[in-house]
Design a protein around this motif. Sequence first.
Motif, PDB file in Angstrom:
ATOM      1  N   GLU A  99       0.928  -1.689   0.248  1.00 30.36           N
ATOM      2  CA  GLU A  99       0.367  -0.142  -0.405  1.00 30.36           C
ATOM      3  C   GLU A  99       0.644   1.001  -0.176  1.00 30.36           C
ATOM      4  N   ASN A 162      -5.703 -11.548  -4.021  1.00 28.41           N
ATOM      5  CA  ASN A 162      -6.694 -10.866  -3.833  1.00 28.41           C
ATOM      6  C   ASN A 162      -6.809  -9.762  -4.915  1.00 28.41           C
ATOM      7  N   TRP A 165     -10.617  -2.496  -5.084  1.00 24.04           N
ATOM      8  CA  TRP A 165     -10.452  -1.143  -4.690  1.00 24.04           C
ATOM      9  C   TRP A 165     -10.883  -0.299  -3.972  1.00 24.04           C
ATOM     10  N   PHE A 180      -6.030 -18.147  -5.898  1.00 20.61           N
ATOM     11  CA  PHE A 180      -6.477 -17.990  -6.624  1.00 20.61           C
ATOM     12  C   PHE A 180      -5.156 -18.944  -8.376  1.00 20.61           C
ATOM     13  N   GLU A 195     -15.265  -5.623  -8.303  1.00 19.80           N
ATOM     14  CA  GLU A 195     -14.523  -4.558  -7.933  1.00 19.80           C
ATOM     15  C   GLU A 195     -14.835  -3.463  -8.345  1.00 19.80           C
ATOM     16  N   TYR A 209     -20.237  -1.417   5.106  1.00 16.25           N
ATOM     17  CA  TYR A 209     -19.906  -2.466   4.155  1.00 16.25           C
ATOM     18  C   TYR A 209     -20.148  -3.290   5.853  1.00 16.25           C
ATOM     19  N   LEU A 257     -16.234 -18.353  -8.056  1.00 14.18           N
ATOM     20  CA  LEU A 257     -16.235 -18.364  -5.934  1.00 14.18           C
ATOM     21  C   LEU A 257     -17.172 -18.417  -5.609  1.00 14.18           C
ATOM     22  N   ARG A 258     -18.175 -18.226  -6.441  1.00  7.99           N
ATOM     23  CA  ARG A 258     -19.355 -17.918  -6.489  1.00  7.99           C
ATOM     24  C   ARG A 258     -20.745 -18.479  -7.998  1.00  7.99           C
ATOM     25  N   HIS A 296     -19.847 -11.584   2.669  1.00 11.02           N
ATOM     26  CA  HIS A 296     -19.447 -12.018   1.547  1.00 11.02           C
ATOM     27  C   HIS A 296     -20.329 -13.986   1.604  1.00 11.02           C
TER      28      HIS A 296
ATOM     29  N   SER B   4      -9.580 -13.840   6.210  1.00  9.90           N
ATOM     30  CA  SER B   4     -10.668 -13.497   5.473  1.00  9.90           C
ATOM     31  C   SER B   4     -10.963 -12.949   4.519  1.00  9.90           C
ATOM     32  N   GLY B   5     -12.038 -12.896   3.729  1.00 16.97           N
ATOM     33  CA  GLY B   5     -11.923 -11.538   3.352  1.00 16.97           C
ATOM     34  C   GLY B   5     -11.941 -11.689   1.568  1.00 16.97           C
ATOM     35  N   GLY B   6     -11.377 -10.650   0.722  1.00 19.76           N
ATOM     36  CA  GLY B   6     -10.967 -10.029  -0.358  1.00 19.76           C
ATOM     37  C   GLY B   6     -11.975 -10.929  -1.006  1.00 19.76           C
ATOM     38  N   VAL B   7     -12.068 -10.644  -2.466  1.00 16.93           N
ATOM     39  CA  VAL B   7     -12.590 -10.740  -3.741  1.00 16.93           C
ATOM     40  C   VAL B   7     -13.316 -11.829  -3.122  1.00 16.93           C
ATOM     41  N   ALA B   8     -12.489 -13.546  -2.466  1.00 18.01           N
ATOM     42  CA  ALA B   8     -12.938 -14.872  -2.974  1.00 18.01           C
ATOM     43  C   ALA B   8     -14.192 -14.779  -1.219  1.00 18.01           C
ATOM     44  N   GLY B   9     -13.967 -13.878  -0.016  1.00 16.46           N
ATOM     45  CA  GLY B   9     -15.175 -14.477   0.542  1.00 16.46           C
ATOM     46  C   GLY B   9     -14.590 -15.398   1.302  1.00 16.46           C
ATOM     47  N   MET B  10     -13.690 -16.485   1.373  1.00 22.05           N
ATOM     48  CA  MET B  10     -13.314 -17.456   2.049  1.00 22.05           C
ATOM     49  C   MET B  10     -12.630 -17.367   3.034  1.00 22.05           C
ATOM     50  N   VAL B  46     -11.567  -1.114   3.010  1.00 21.25           N
ATOM     51  CA  VAL B  46     -11.507  -1.755   1.881  1.00 21.25           C
ATOM     52  C   VAL B  46     -12.868  -2.503   1.455  1.00 21.25           C
ATOM     53  N   ALA B  47     -13.570  -2.562   0.640  1.00 21.07           N
ATOM     54  CA  ALA B  47     -14.087  -3.519   0.595  1.00 21.07           C
ATOM     55  C   ALA B  47     -13.268  -5.167  -0.353  1.00 21.07           C
ATOM     56  N   ASP B  48     -13.614  -5.321   0.009  1.00 15.86           N
ATOM     57  CA  ASP B  48     -13.057  -7.080  -0.625  1.00 15.86           C
ATOM     58  C   ASP B  48     -10.826  -6.656   0.415  1.00 15.86           C
ATOM     59  N   GLY B  49     -11.220  -6.062   1.178  1.00 17.55           N
ATOM     60  CA  GLY B  49     -10.044  -5.880   2.025  1.00 17.55           C
ATOM     61  C   GLY B  49      -9.841  -7.156   2.998  1.00 17.55           C
ATOM     62  N   PHE B  50      -8.702  -7.930   3.331  1.00 23.55           N
ATOM     63  CA  PHE B  50      -8.571  -9.432   4.089  1.00 23.55           C
ATOM     64  C   PHE B  50      -8.313  -8.499   5.396  1.00 23.55           C
ATOM     65  N   ALA B  51      -8.569  -9.563   5.918  1.00 21.93           N
ATOM     66  CA  ALA B  51      -9.210  -9.050   8.174  1.00 21.93           C
ATOM     67  C   ALA B  51      -8.245 -10.554   8.371  1.00 21.93           C
ATOM     68  N   GLN B  70      -6.488  -5.343   6.650  1.00 22.95           N
ATOM     69  CA  GLN B  70      -5.013  -5.042   5.525  1.00 22.95           C
ATOM     70  C   GLN B  70      -4.574  -3.680   5.235  1.00 22.95           C
ATOM     71  N   GLY B  71      -3.565  -3.803   5.476  1.00 22.58           N
ATOM     72  CA  GLY B  71      -3.076  -2.111   5.976  1.00 22.58           C
ATOM     73  C   GLY B  71      -3.338  -1.929   7.574  1.00 22.58           C
TER      74      GLY B  71
END
Lengths: 381, 96
Positions: A99, A162, A165, A180, A195, A209, A257-258, A296, B4-10, B46-51, B70-71
């Motif tokens: 970042e 990952n 945005w 991935f 995204e 969120y 993914l879904r 999610h 957890s999280g990310g665009v995959a949500g896993m 951020v949306a889809d950031g990791f936790a 994340q961050g």
Amino acid sequence: MARRGVSVVSGRLTGVSGCRCEIAPPSLLLAVAERGDPRVRDAALRTLLTSAALRSRRSSLGPTLRRLGISPADVAFLPARAPATGPDNTVYDMAGGDEGSLPGRRVRGSADAPVADTAVNEAFDGAASTAAFYRDVFGRDSIDGRGLDLVSSVHFGQRYDNAFWTGDQMVYGDGGGGVFAAGALTRALDVVAHELTHGVTQFAAALQYRGQSGALNESFSDVFGSLVAQWARGQDARAATWLIGEGTLEPTLGGALRSMIAPGTAFSGDDQPADMDGYADLPVDDDPRNDNGGVHVNSGIPNRAFAEAARALGGRAWETVGPVWYTVLTDGRLRPTADFAACAALTVTVAGERYGEGSPQQDAVRGGWEAVKVRLAADPR
Amino acid sequence: MVRSGGVAGMVLTVDVDAAELDPDAATALTVLVDGCDLVDGPPSTVADGFAYEVTVAGDDGSVRRARFGQGGAPPGADALVAWVIDGSHGTRRLGR
């Protein structure tokens, strides 16, 4: 609310008049913005941002805004200067940085030919396709509706699994970290559009969120991610797989993914419920297992409502149910804390407004929500 | 360690037992754990950031845990996360 020393009220910069400092160099203004008292900080920041916006495009403000902890949505008062040619589309190479080094080294701009790096070209093309979809289908001028430049950074981190945005730009990892497949995150147009749609939501309904509003936030990203991919393929709703990120996972994990049409079946361990009977009532806390209250997880419910409605109608989903969902997301009636029932009711209302009360389209929307067992007001007929 | 999280949500859980590592890897892990300030950090913005959740159980029965987004990793945690998540050590499980 104060963020990193910048006085902000309700997410907007507070207005301070009477201080115009055009001759001050940006570095001085930035120093003042970061260290001055609140009134001086506001004035310096407003001057800095306004002058920057006037002499350049708003995309150049991204790093400054991020440094000050401000979202582009917080400075919507700034003039938009998107030219007739549309927003700029620029891709940067992070070379494994994190970042702190965003956006990275500029490697391709709007007028540039493709480069040797596949990820760069895929990020460029994905952003362009998504912006073209929003422009051609819904008349939307880029992500914010005001010509926001498209900025993408690739090769983020090491084997980073990952894409996200940030609030003003896209970031892509290379994948290959066990979840991935390597290179999959820029390759999948629906993932790219998912995204970027988080950006659209940020500037439109601003869905919180967490909990059901967060699941709606995720669902709108899947809906428009899928629609962008279907639009790019010219695909009929009944021919679409309604899978998100098909082929992006390591093959041993599963196929996607879904699944929007059959939530819970996309990969081994997929726990998305297909309807409200399986709703995961997870707490909103800092336990990562709880996913901000299942954003999610429960997104599968509104996802399926959309897919069922689109399939029932057939044809091009971006021309049938898509406009209903887009209107709901962007016209100001959907509250940031909306739950599934509120969103469902609004989609039925909008479908009636657009296609007529009792129209097949409205019936399909109602049927989609009934399929996932979200309660609607009784049909007046 | 849980991510957890990310665009995959896993939800990815990685368990590493230092006693089962080769000496070099065990030393590397010990150094990373000792250099990590295990305190909670801010969530991802951020949306889809990791936790993340990092839990360290000591031989003396002590348990230390940190959660962050994340961050927002506390000092030293990024390196520890990278070693555990990106490495090939321990057992991995997907699921809540």
